[in-house]
Write a protein that holds these residues in place. Structure first.
Motif, PDB file in Angstrom:
ATOM      1  N   ASP A 147       0.830  -1.213   0.000  1.00 39.34           N
ATOM      2  CA  ASP A 147       0.000   0.000   0.000  1.00 39.34           C
ATOM      3  C   ASP A 147       0.865   1.264   0.000  1.00 39.34           C
ATOM      4  OD1 ASP A 147      -2.287  -1.523   0.001  1.00 39.34           O
ATOM      5  OD2 ASP A 147      -2.610  -1.385   2.172  1.00 39.34           O
ATOM      6  N   MET A 148       1.942   1.256   0.786  1.00 39.94           N
ATOM      7  CA  MET A 148       2.792   2.444   0.879  1.00 39.94           C
ATOM      8  C   MET A 148       3.473   2.763  -0.449  1.00 39.94           C
ATOM      9  SD  MET A 148       4.562   1.851   4.607  1.00 39.94           S
ATOM     10  CE  MET A 148       3.616   1.950   6.136  1.00 39.94           C
ATOM     11  N   VAL A 149       3.975   1.727  -1.114  1.00 43.92           N
ATOM     12  CA  VAL A 149       4.681   1.956  -2.379  1.00 43.92           C
ATOM     13  C   VAL A 149       3.703   2.372  -3.476  1.00 43.92           C
ATOM     14  CG1 VAL A 149       6.136   0.944  -4.176  1.00 43.92           C
ATOM     15  CG2 VAL A 149       6.528   0.364  -1.782  1.00 43.92           C
ATOM     16  N   THR A 150       2.562   1.695  -3.571  1.00 46.29           N
ATOM     17  CA  THR A 150       1.609   2.047  -4.630  1.00 46.29           C
ATOM     18  C   THR A 150       0.974   3.416  -4.375  1.00 46.29           C
ATOM     19  OG1 THR A 150      -0.093   0.722  -3.480  1.00 46.29           O
ATOM     20  CG2 THR A 150       1.102  -0.328  -5.305  1.00 46.29           C
ATOM     21  N   ASP A 151       0.811   3.802  -3.123  1.00 43.41           N
ATOM     22  CA  ASP A 151       0.339   5.169  -2.818  1.00 43.41           C
ATOM     23  C   ASP A 151       1.366   6.194  -3.302  1.00 43.41           C
ATOM     24  OD1 ASP A 151      -1.961   4.227  -1.697  1.00 43.41           O
ATOM     25  OD2 ASP A 151      -1.339   4.524   0.391  1.00 43.41           O
ATOM     26  N   PHE A 152       2.636   5.855  -3.155  1.00 43.10           N
ATOM     27  CA  PHE A 152       3.700   6.742  -3.644  1.00 43.10           C
ATOM     28  C   PHE A 152       3.621   6.864  -5.161  1.00 43.10           C
ATOM     29  CE2 PHE A 152       7.832   7.672  -5.406  1.00 43.10           C
ATOM     30  CZ  PHE A 152       8.340   8.656  -4.569  1.00 43.10           C
ATOM     31  N   TYR A 153       3.435   5.737  -5.848  1.00 45.93           N
ATOM     32  CA  TYR A 153       3.320   5.778  -7.313  1.00 45.93           C
ATOM     33  C   TYR A 153       2.190   6.716  -7.732  1.00 45.93           C
ATOM     34  CZ  TYR A 153       6.229   1.521  -7.624  1.00 45.93           C
ATOM     35  OH  TYR A 153       7.239   0.606  -7.554  1.00 45.93           O
ATOM     36  N   LYS A 154       1.053   6.612  -7.061  1.00 44.62           N
ATOM     37  CA  LYS A 154      -0.100   7.437  -7.415  1.00 44.62           C
ATOM     38  C   LYS A 154       0.160   8.911  -7.126  1.00 44.62           C
ATOM     39  CE  LYS A 154      -4.333   8.533  -8.520  1.00 44.62           C
ATOM     40  NZ  LYS A 154      -4.658   8.714  -9.939  1.00 44.62           N
ATOM     41  N   ALA A 155       0.851   9.202  -6.023  1.00 44.26           N
ATOM     42  CA  ALA A 155       1.070  10.598  -5.621  1.00 44.26           C
ATOM     43  C   ALA A 155       2.177  11.267  -6.424  1.00 44.26           C
ATOM     44  CB  ALA A 155       1.397  10.662  -4.128  1.00 44.26           C
ATOM     45  N   TYR A 156       3.268  10.540  -6.684  1.00 44.22           N
ATOM     46  CA  TYR A 156       4.446  11.170  -7.288  1.00 44.22           C
ATOM     47  C   TYR A 156       4.846  10.613  -8.642  1.00 44.22           C
ATOM     48  CZ  TYR A 156       5.060  12.987  -2.566  1.00 44.22           C
ATOM     49  OH  TYR A 156       4.866  13.607  -1.366  1.00 44.22           O
ATOM     50  N   GLY A 157       4.347   9.417  -8.972  1.00 40.61           N
ATOM     51  CA  GLY A 157       4.773   8.790 -10.210  1.00 40.61           C
ATOM     52  C   GLY A 157       5.941   7.856  -9.981  1.00 40.61           C
ATOM     53  N   VAL A 158       6.499   7.370 -11.076  1.00 47.64           N
ATOM     54  CA  VAL A 158       7.562   6.374 -10.984  1.00 47.64           C
ATOM     55  C   VAL A 158       8.643   6.692 -12.018  1.00 47.64           C
ATOM     56  CG1 VAL A 158       6.383   4.812 -12.589  1.00 47.64           C
ATOM     57  CG2 VAL A 158       8.066   3.885 -11.003  1.00 47.64           C
ATOM     58  N   GLY A 159       9.873   6.310 -11.706  1.00 54.40           N
ATOM     59  CA  GLY A 159      10.961   6.495 -12.644  1.00 54.40           C
ATOM     60  C   GLY A 159      11.429   7.941 -12.712  1.00 54.40           C
TER      61      GLY A 159
END
Length: 415
Positions: A147-159
């Motif tokens: 949940d923590m990592v996927t919430d980060f992806y949604k908030a800030y993006g990836v790569g």
């Protein structure tokens, strides 16, 4: 994988302790190099794993960037990966340290960085990795970790797009392109540009509509050199980075790659400004035709998450000559030149044009005094204006750039 193989050789006894220690220290060196580049601290092992998690672009992470972690069969497979990462996060290296007589893993679990994040080129990456790493340390199980990592992806993006503001493109062979992050971008904000309030408001209004998903126009900023055109665009990117705005700087000789650039970013969950600085064309240059096709007129519609912002010292961008009028037709008193129309049509494809004119002497003195106050220079306004007048007479005339250079000079000679 290297550390895993070290454990295997240690259990099998296939390599001596000296060889294994050397291999361990080689991997520690790699961790320290990454930590130095990004000013990681505290638990470098956790920082490194977090860095891998938030920079790996794959179908799952990119989907989460757009929609978050919605229920779906793919989550079953992804959670197995996150379970493995959680086990790596919690891994106990004490057995290896005891067998090999080393304490390097204990040292890097409570590391104190020498570099300060505010002085690092990669400050954005450093801050995000540190924050998420400390948060992941509190995860009780792989579900929370997920949940923590996927919430980060949604908030800030990836790569790289999630962690950086601005990019350049470079060819990588086989006519392919790749993006390279600009880590040392100016930290300028709009308030640093003194004056030009009407111009800044036009730019802000258009950009706000863009980042909020409303209709917006391509923008051409034109006018005298040193008046703040490029500074305005850099400031806009800094102001709206947190709302998903990113910038890709592209040069004239790269216009042939514009279609490839757009293809690579059109499906990402960001708003991109393709930035062209000092845009102008001589009469023998035909790159402007690539630009015309991309802005409007091509078969493929320009994606809604992309705008073009350009600066130019010329109002009409493409140099005109008297020979352009050789094909003028006279029809019922109306004069028309196909050559001139083709050249002017590029400017007409920018929905917003903003003029940055050279400041008057009064405006120049105002810019100088405001910049001096912001810089903490204690000279009186009268003395500042007197010295600023002398400076501009021998340094390129009146402009915002000249004012900034004068203030830099004062800071340089300040005791």
């Amino acid at each position: 994988m290297q550390i895993s193989d070290i454990f295997r050789c240690m259990d099998e006894g296939s390599q001596t302790p000296d060889v294994l220690r050397t291999r361990v220290f080689k991997q520690i060196k790699r961790l320290l190099q990454t930590a130095t580049d990004y000013a990681f601290d505290k638990n470098l092992w956790h920082n490194y794993l977090t860095f891998l998690l938030i920079t790996n672009e794959n179908p799952f992470s990119i989907t989460c960037e757009k929609t978050g972690a919605r229920d779906g069969s793919v989550n079953y497979f992804a959670k197995n990966d996150f379970k493995a990462f959680k086990e790596l996060f919690d891994f106990d290296f004490s057995e290896m340290e005891e067998k090999l007589g080393i304490d390097c893993f204990s040292k890097i679990s409570d590391y104190k960085a020498i570099g300060k994040p505010e002085l690092m080129y990669n400050k954005n990456v450093s801050e995000k990795v540190r924050a998420l790493s400390e948060k992941l340390e509190t995860a009780e199980d792989e579900e929370q970790f997920f949940d923590m990592v996927t919430d980060f992806y949604k908030a800030y993006g990836v790569g790289m797009f999630g962690l950086n503001k601005a990019f350049r493109i470079e060819e990588s062979g086989d006519h392919d392109i790749r993006f390279r992050a600009i880590n040392n971008m100016d930290k300028v904000v709009l308030s640093d540009l003194i004056g030009y309030e009407i111009q800044k408001k036009k730019l802000v209004d258009n950009t706000e509509a863009f980042v909020q998903g409303r209709k917006a126009n391509n923008v051409l900023l034109f006018g005298d050199s040193g008046t703040g055109k490029s500074t305005s665009i850099k400031a806009i990117v800094n102001e709206y980075y947190d709302q998903g705005l990113r910038m890709i700087e592209i040069y004239k000789h790269q216009f042939k790659d514009l279609s490839n650039v757009i293809a690579k970013i059109k499906n990402r969950n960001y708003r991109f400004i393709i930035y062209m600085d000092d845009l102008s064309f001589e009469e023998f240059e035909v790159e402007y035709k690539f630009l015309k096709a991309v802005i409007e007129g091509g078969v493929e519609t320009k994606p809604e998450n992309i705008l073009i912002y350009a600066t130019s010292n010329r109002r009409h961008i493409i140099k005109e000559t008297w020979s352009d009028r050789d094909d003028v037709e006279n029809n019922n008193g109306i004069h028309r030149s196909d050559t001139m129309e083709e050249k002017l049509s590029l400017v007409n494809r920018f929905g917003v044009t903003i003029s940055y004119s050279k400041p008057s002497q009064k405006e120049y003195f105002h810019i100088v005094t405001e910049l001096a106050r912001k810089a903490g220079i204690g000279m009186s306004d009268e003395d500042l204006c007197k010295e600023a007048n002398k400076w501009e007479l021998s340094h390129g005339g009146i402009s915002g750039r000249t004012a900034q250079q004068f203030v830099n000079y004062l800071l340089g000679i300040k005791a």
